[in-house]
Design an enzyme around this catalytic site. Structure first.
Site, PDB file in Angstrom:
ATOM      1  N   ARG A  37       1.013  -1.208   0.056  1.00  9.08           N
ATOM      2  CA  ARG A  37       0.068   0.132   0.110  1.00  9.08           C
ATOM      3  C   ARG A  37       0.829   1.263  -0.112  1.00  9.08           C
ATOM      4  NH1 ARG A  37      -2.350  -0.870   5.706  1.00  9.08           N
ATOM      5  NH2 ARG A  37      -0.390  -1.988   5.833  1.00  9.08           N
ATOM      6  N   TYR A 143      -1.917 -20.640   8.367  1.00  8.18           N
ATOM      7  CA  TYR A 143      -0.801 -19.475   8.722  1.00  8.18           C
ATOM      8  C   TYR A 143       0.615 -20.501   9.398  1.00  8.18           C
ATOM      9  CZ  TYR A 143       1.530 -15.645  11.241  1.00  8.18           C
ATOM     10  OH  TYR A 143       2.439 -14.572  11.818  1.00  8.18           O
TER      11      TYR A 143
HETATM   12  N1  SER Z   1      -0.119 -12.655  16.150  1.00  5.73           N
HETATM   13  C1  SER Z   1       0.034 -13.723  15.018  1.00  5.73           C
HETATM   14  C2  SER Z   1      -1.620 -13.933  14.863  1.00  5.73           C
HETATM   15  O1  SER Z   1      -2.198 -13.870  15.674  1.00  5.73           O
HETATM   16  C3  SER Z   1       0.715 -14.988  15.651  1.00  5.73           C
HETATM   17  O2  SER Z   1       1.748 -14.869  14.841  1.00  5.73           O
HETATM   18  O3  SER Z   1      -1.843 -14.564  13.885  1.00  5.73           O
END
Ligand code: SER
Length: 315
Positions: A37, A143
């Site tokens: 951005r 993730y």
């Molecule tokens: N703070 C991050 C999350 O909650 C963890 O790496 O995805």
């Protein structure tokens, strides 16, 4: 050696504070802030800022050559909660951006790489208290899977190609300059905003959900110190465990109540509860302490004071 730093994803929660501190240390013009951005006026006013897509190898290479970059901090990523909604986009962004930077280092176009990993590399089968550096890792989030795979690749690039890549498994990070985006630990930032604005907060995690957390200054200090440590002292080339403070929504709410009288918290756990339940409650970071002298400074009470004091200006 003249150091020139490129930060990819500089406008995010870690990048904003990191850019400011790296510029204070090495000089404003030596630190090139970039993000997908355009600058909102925060980072571009004191030093170079460019729009850069972490997925675009050629564009990164161009910036690296143009500014004679030596060190890259890759902070662009999709966090845990958003990644559950867009699994393939998260995987593509989190992995391709890492390969772009690792390959630039492999081709000797840059010297040093920082890439953050996360407590999300752990999963439901990991011992949840004092989680060791080396343990069972079966992450159950997109993730977490991307971070764990990333760690394996970092170690592989170090062993096979001598790439000097360094990494930390950050806990949930708390800061006031920039909001986190799309994480499971974001409640611990939001609670301060809502406490000042409305005097109450509805938490998306349940009251007893203890997670590893850290105040941003400690996280940035850890980042600077792992990057400054002599190469030989970095014994872990996947990613280091890093512990700060562990607390639950109930405990952070108690610390807020001491400052914001009449503050009220209620609980409405959503899909993020399952993510939080799969992560550890506390972390053993003795390797980081031993190898590069890590020590956390900020307590929960101390952090609450800093957050509320500083956020008053923004709200
Ligand atoms: N703070 C991050 C999350 O909650 C963890 O790496 O995805």
């Amino acid at each position: 050696m003249k150091k020139r730093i490129l930060i990819i994803g500089a406008s995010g929660q870690i990048g904003t504070d990191l850019t400011i501190q790296l510029r204070a240390k090495f000089g404003n013009h030596k630190v090139i802030a970039t993000d997908i951005r355009d600058d909102d006026g925060t980072l571009g006013k004191d030093g170079p800022f460019e729009v850069l897509d972490a997925m675009d190898y050629k564009a990164i290479e161009d910036v690296v050559i143009r500014y004679e970059i030596t060190d890259v901090y890759l902070l662009a990523a999709m966090l845990s909660a958003t990644a559950e909604k867009f699994p393939m986009r998260a995987w593509n962004l989190n992995m391709n951006s890492l390969f772009n930077v690792l390959n630039l280092a492999k081709e000797k176009k840059i010297k040093k790489v920082f890439w953050p990993s996360s407590i999300a590399v752990f999963g439901p089968t990991t011992p949840s208290t004092n989680t060791p550096q080396k343990t069972v890792m079966e992450p159950s989030t997109v993730y977490g899977i991307s971070k764990q795979a990333g760690e394996r690749w970092c170690e592989y690039y170090f062993n096979k190609y001598g790439v000097d890549v360094r990494s930390i498994r950050y806990p949930g990070l708390i800061s006031y300059k920039t909001l986190p985006g799309g994480g499971t630990t974001d409640y611990a930032v939001d609670i301060y905003h809502k406490a000042l604005k409305h005097g109450k907060y509805i938490c998306f995690l349940s009251e007893k959900t203890t997670l590893p957390m850290m105040y941003i200054d400690d996280a940035i200090r850890a980042t600077l110190s792992i990057m400054e440590a002599p190469k030989e002292s970095i014994k872990v080339r996947s990613s280091y465990n890093l512990a700060g403070i562990s607390f639950s929504p109930e405990e952070i709410a108690e610390s807020v109540k001491k400052q914001v009288l009449n503050f009220e918290i209620s609980y409405a756990p959503d899909f993020r509860q399952e993510i939080a339940d799969s992560w550890p409650q506390s972390i053993d970071d003795s390797d980081a302490q031993k190898d590069w002298g890590w020590k956390n400074n900020t307590t929960l009470e101390g952090m609450t004071l800093i957050m509320l004091e500083n956020l008053k200006e923004y709200i």
